[in-house]
Design a protein around this motif. Sequence first.
Motif, PDB file in Angstrom:
ATOM      1  N   THR A   1      12.845  14.159  -0.111  1.00  7.08           N
ATOM      2  CA  THR A   1      13.762  14.643  -1.130  1.00  7.08           C
ATOM      3  C   THR A   1      14.762  15.099   0.149  1.00  7.08           C
ATOM      4  OG1 THR A   1      12.492  14.844  -2.809  1.00  7.08           O
ATOM      5  CG2 THR A   1      14.116  16.868  -2.374  1.00  7.08           C
ATOM      6  N   TRP A   2      14.639  15.841   1.433  1.00  8.66           N
ATOM      7  CA  TRP A   2      15.445  16.452   1.951  1.00  8.66           C
ATOM      8  C   TRP A   2      15.591  15.924   3.241  1.00  8.66           C
ATOM      9  CZ3 TRP A   2      11.294  19.405  -0.823  1.00  8.66           C
ATOM     10  CH2 TRP A   2      10.606  19.582   0.437  1.00  8.66           C
ATOM     11  N   ALA A   3      14.146  15.791   3.977  1.00  8.17           N
ATOM     12  CA  ALA A   3      14.029  15.317   5.277  1.00  8.17           C
ATOM     13  C   ALA A   3      13.150  13.901   5.393  1.00  8.17           C
ATOM     14  CB  ALA A   3      13.473  16.761   6.570  1.00  8.17           C
ATOM     15  N   SER A   4      13.308  13.074   5.356  1.00  7.69           N
ATOM     16  CA  SER A   4      12.072  11.665   5.704  1.00  7.69           C
ATOM     17  C   SER A   4      12.198  12.058   7.006  1.00  7.69           C
ATOM     18  CB  SER A   4      13.541  10.734   4.950  1.00  7.69           C
ATOM     19  OG  SER A   4      13.316  10.950   3.332  1.00  7.69           O
ATOM     20  N   THR A   5      11.501  11.997   6.968  1.00  8.07           N
ATOM     21  CA  THR A   5      10.775  11.369   8.253  1.00  8.07           C
ATOM     22  C   THR A   5       9.337  10.276   8.654  1.00  8.07           C
ATOM     23  OG1 THR A   5       8.749  13.044   8.706  1.00  8.07           O
ATOM     24  CG2 THR A   5      10.848  13.653   9.333  1.00  8.07           C
ATOM     25  N   ALA A   6       8.656   9.968   7.412  1.00  8.74           N
ATOM     26  CA  ALA A   6       7.613   9.120   6.760  1.00  8.74           C
ATOM     27  C   ALA A   6       7.361   7.843   7.750  1.00  8.74           C
ATOM     28  CB  ALA A   6       7.321   8.865   5.560  1.00  8.74           C
ATOM     29  N   GLY A   7       8.790   7.597   8.167  1.00 12.54           N
ATOM     30  CA  GLY A   7       9.342   6.302   8.295  1.00 12.54           C
ATOM     31  C   GLY A   7       9.154   5.696   9.942  1.00 12.54           C
ATOM     32  N   LYS A   8       9.382   6.650  10.249  1.00 14.03           N
ATOM     33  CA  LYS A   8       9.347   6.556  12.107  1.00 14.03           C
ATOM     34  C   LYS A   8       7.891   6.819  12.512  1.00 14.03           C
ATOM     35  CE  LYS A   8      10.969   9.092  16.027  1.00 14.03           C
ATOM     36  NZ  LYS A   8      11.623  10.921  16.696  1.00 14.03           N
TER      37      LYS A   8
ATOM     38  N   MET B   1       0.646  -1.292   0.244  1.00 11.58           N
ATOM     39  CA  MET B   1       0.540   0.596  -0.088  1.00 11.58           C
ATOM     40  C   MET B   1       0.830   0.952   0.625  1.00 11.58           C
ATOM     41  SD  MET B   1      -2.925  -0.850   2.272  1.00 11.58           S
ATOM     42  CE  MET B   1      -3.520  -2.363   2.723  1.00 11.58           C
ATOM     43  N   TYR B   2       0.716   1.894  -0.684  1.00 10.66           N
ATOM     44  CA  TYR B   2       1.575   3.123  -1.267  1.00 10.66           C
ATOM     45  C   TYR B   2       0.772   4.704  -1.305  1.00 10.66           C
ATOM     46  CZ  TYR B   2       0.714   4.106  -6.698  1.00 10.66           C
ATOM     47  OH  TYR B   2       0.445   3.654  -7.540  1.00 10.66           O
ATOM     48  N   ALA B   3       1.937   5.425  -0.685  1.00  9.57           N
ATOM     49  CA  ALA B   3       1.177   7.362  -0.741  1.00  9.57           C
ATOM     50  C   ALA B   3       2.187   7.496  -2.341  1.00  9.57           C
ATOM     51  CB  ALA B   3       0.882   7.591  -0.082  1.00  9.57           C
TER      52      ALA B   3
ATOM     53  N   LYS C   1      -1.751  -9.460  14.892  1.00 15.90           N
ATOM     54  CA  LYS C   1      -1.195 -10.157  13.911  1.00 15.90           C
ATOM     55  C   LYS C   1      -0.567 -10.079  12.987  1.00 15.90           C
ATOM     56  CE  LYS C   1      -4.079 -12.745  16.894  1.00 15.90           C
ATOM     57  NZ  LYS C   1      -5.407 -13.659  16.712  1.00 15.90           N
ATOM     58  N   ARG C   2       0.153  -9.143  12.405  1.00 13.11           N
ATOM     59  CA  ARG C   2       0.824  -9.030  10.542  1.00 13.11           C
ATOM     60  C   ARG C   2       2.471  -8.777  10.591  1.00 13.11           C
ATOM     61  NH1 ARG C   2      -4.008 -10.486  10.818  1.00 13.11           N
ATOM     62  NH2 ARG C   2      -5.460  -9.902   9.322  1.00 13.11           N
ATOM     63  N   LYS C   3       2.748  -9.245   9.581  1.00  8.16           N
ATOM     64  CA  LYS C   3       3.659  -9.201   9.321  1.00  8.16           C
ATOM     65  C   LYS C   3       3.809  -7.915   8.129  1.00  8.16           C
ATOM     66  CE  LYS C   3       7.441 -11.982   9.042  1.00  8.16           C
ATOM     67  NZ  LYS C   3       8.114 -13.625   7.908  1.00  8.16           N
ATOM     68  N   VAL C   4       5.391  -6.138   9.414  1.00 10.08           N
ATOM     69  CA  VAL C   4       5.272  -5.222   7.901  1.00 10.08           C
ATOM     70  C   VAL C   4       6.024  -4.552   7.788  1.00 10.08           C
ATOM     71  CG1 VAL C   4       2.700  -4.632   8.627  1.00 10.08           C
ATOM     72  CG2 VAL C   4       4.314  -3.633  10.382  1.00 10.08           C
TER      73      VAL C   4
ATOM     74  N   PHE D   1       3.507  -0.651   3.530  1.00 10.53           N
ATOM     75  CA  PHE D   1       3.415   0.423   3.571  1.00 10.53           C
ATOM     76  C   PHE D   1       4.691   1.323   2.973  1.00 10.53           C
ATOM     77  CE2 PHE D   1       0.844  -1.347   6.990  1.00 10.53           C
ATOM     78  CZ  PHE D   1      -0.158  -1.039   6.352  1.00 10.53           C
ATOM     79  N   ALA D   2       4.574   1.933   1.984  1.00  7.76           N
ATOM     80  CA  ALA D   2       5.153   3.148   1.353  1.00  7.76           C
ATOM     81  C   ALA D   2       5.302   4.446   1.338  1.00  7.76           C
ATOM     82  CB  ALA D   2       5.955   2.388   0.169  1.00  7.76           C
TER      83      ALA D   2
END
Length: 397
Positions: free
Chosen positions: A348-355, A259-261, A338-341, A311-312
């Motif tokens: 481009t300059w400051a990635s915070t989405a993953g956290k 699932m991506y945005a 109960k899922r594996k994720v 999730f992307a």
Amino acid sequence: MYNVKKVNEDLYWIGASDRRLALFENIYPIPRGVSYNSYVILDEQTVLLDTVDKSVSGQFFENLEHVLGNRPLDYMIVNHMEPDHCAIVEEVVRRFPEVKVVGNAKTFNMMKQFFTFDVDAHAVVIKEGDTISTGKHTLAFAMIPMVHWPEAMVTYDAYDKVLFSADAFGTFGALNGNVFADEVNFKEEWLDDARRYLVNIVGKYGGPVQSALKKALTLDIAMICPLHGPIWREDLGWFIDKYQKWSTYTPEDHNVVVMYASIYGNTENAADVLAGRLADAGEKNVKVYDVSVTDPSYLVAEAFRCDRIVFACPTYNAGLFPKMETLLHELAAHNLQKRKVAVLENGTWASTAGKQMKEILSGMKDMEIYEETVTVKSALKEDQLAQLDKIVEFMTK
């Protein structure tokens, strides 16, 4: 013109379908429409089990009057007070002023909030285990609170072994002449909507659904008559097993869903490359969804179906892209577990989405979260393919 279906010797379906409604509960898309089911038992005394939404009330009253003929209506059982099933209770009472209205204490508290007629003058207040005899039929009542309102209950007809299950075992989709599940291609054409109906509307309440199932499994059930969708008279165990899985948050299928945005297509590209490498590793039936295009109700249902999710998401205003943030909060609100994720972020300059994605996911129960976060800076590069392969390895081991 009336449109009724004889279910068995003296049980009739008198519901109707709405194919014009775009959003069920004004939130869930229903491109196949929805049915509102209501039933009548013709015994020594007559019984109406639930009414319908106001939008199909004209058809309902034609059906009811046809089935009753010149007979009075003795009982109206209200299994669920949500307006798509009780909107015309007051109108039924006006037309049949001698009718006894059957419900539990919470039913009538809500009824007084919705309507202005003299509820107490018609009320027959029942509790768990009570019965009503209408002649050869004996109707018993069981409470199923929070499936999905606190007053919800079911009615069991011991004579015909029929469970009138309220919202349980329902599904989106209009009925098209065939009212029985064995008359339609349910597994191919209805299962996705049954899943989407259950997990979005009742998914949060897995515990209460389990309690309701335990009560149901103590009964000898030959037929299930829900308030939406087809009636079940064959292969009941197969559908009950689906409810067992959905209400215990047990994945149905060993599949990966991505699932991506994506704003300008770069995160989409990374998601597609990852899906391709999952396929190269032997994964079948990989699904990829753009969360900006697909309604969250479909994505929640897919998350309940599959056991592994990627999730992307790009960073947006130092936070999550809004559509992904909405989805993740929807999954948390529906108690996904109960899922594996794994997560992939872009910035481009400051990635915070993953956290931020991991913070939401870590609040869900029993989630196995891939430790690393794959970070794409603007666009995926050749030297990052090894990182994608580590996600593939995590997902396939």
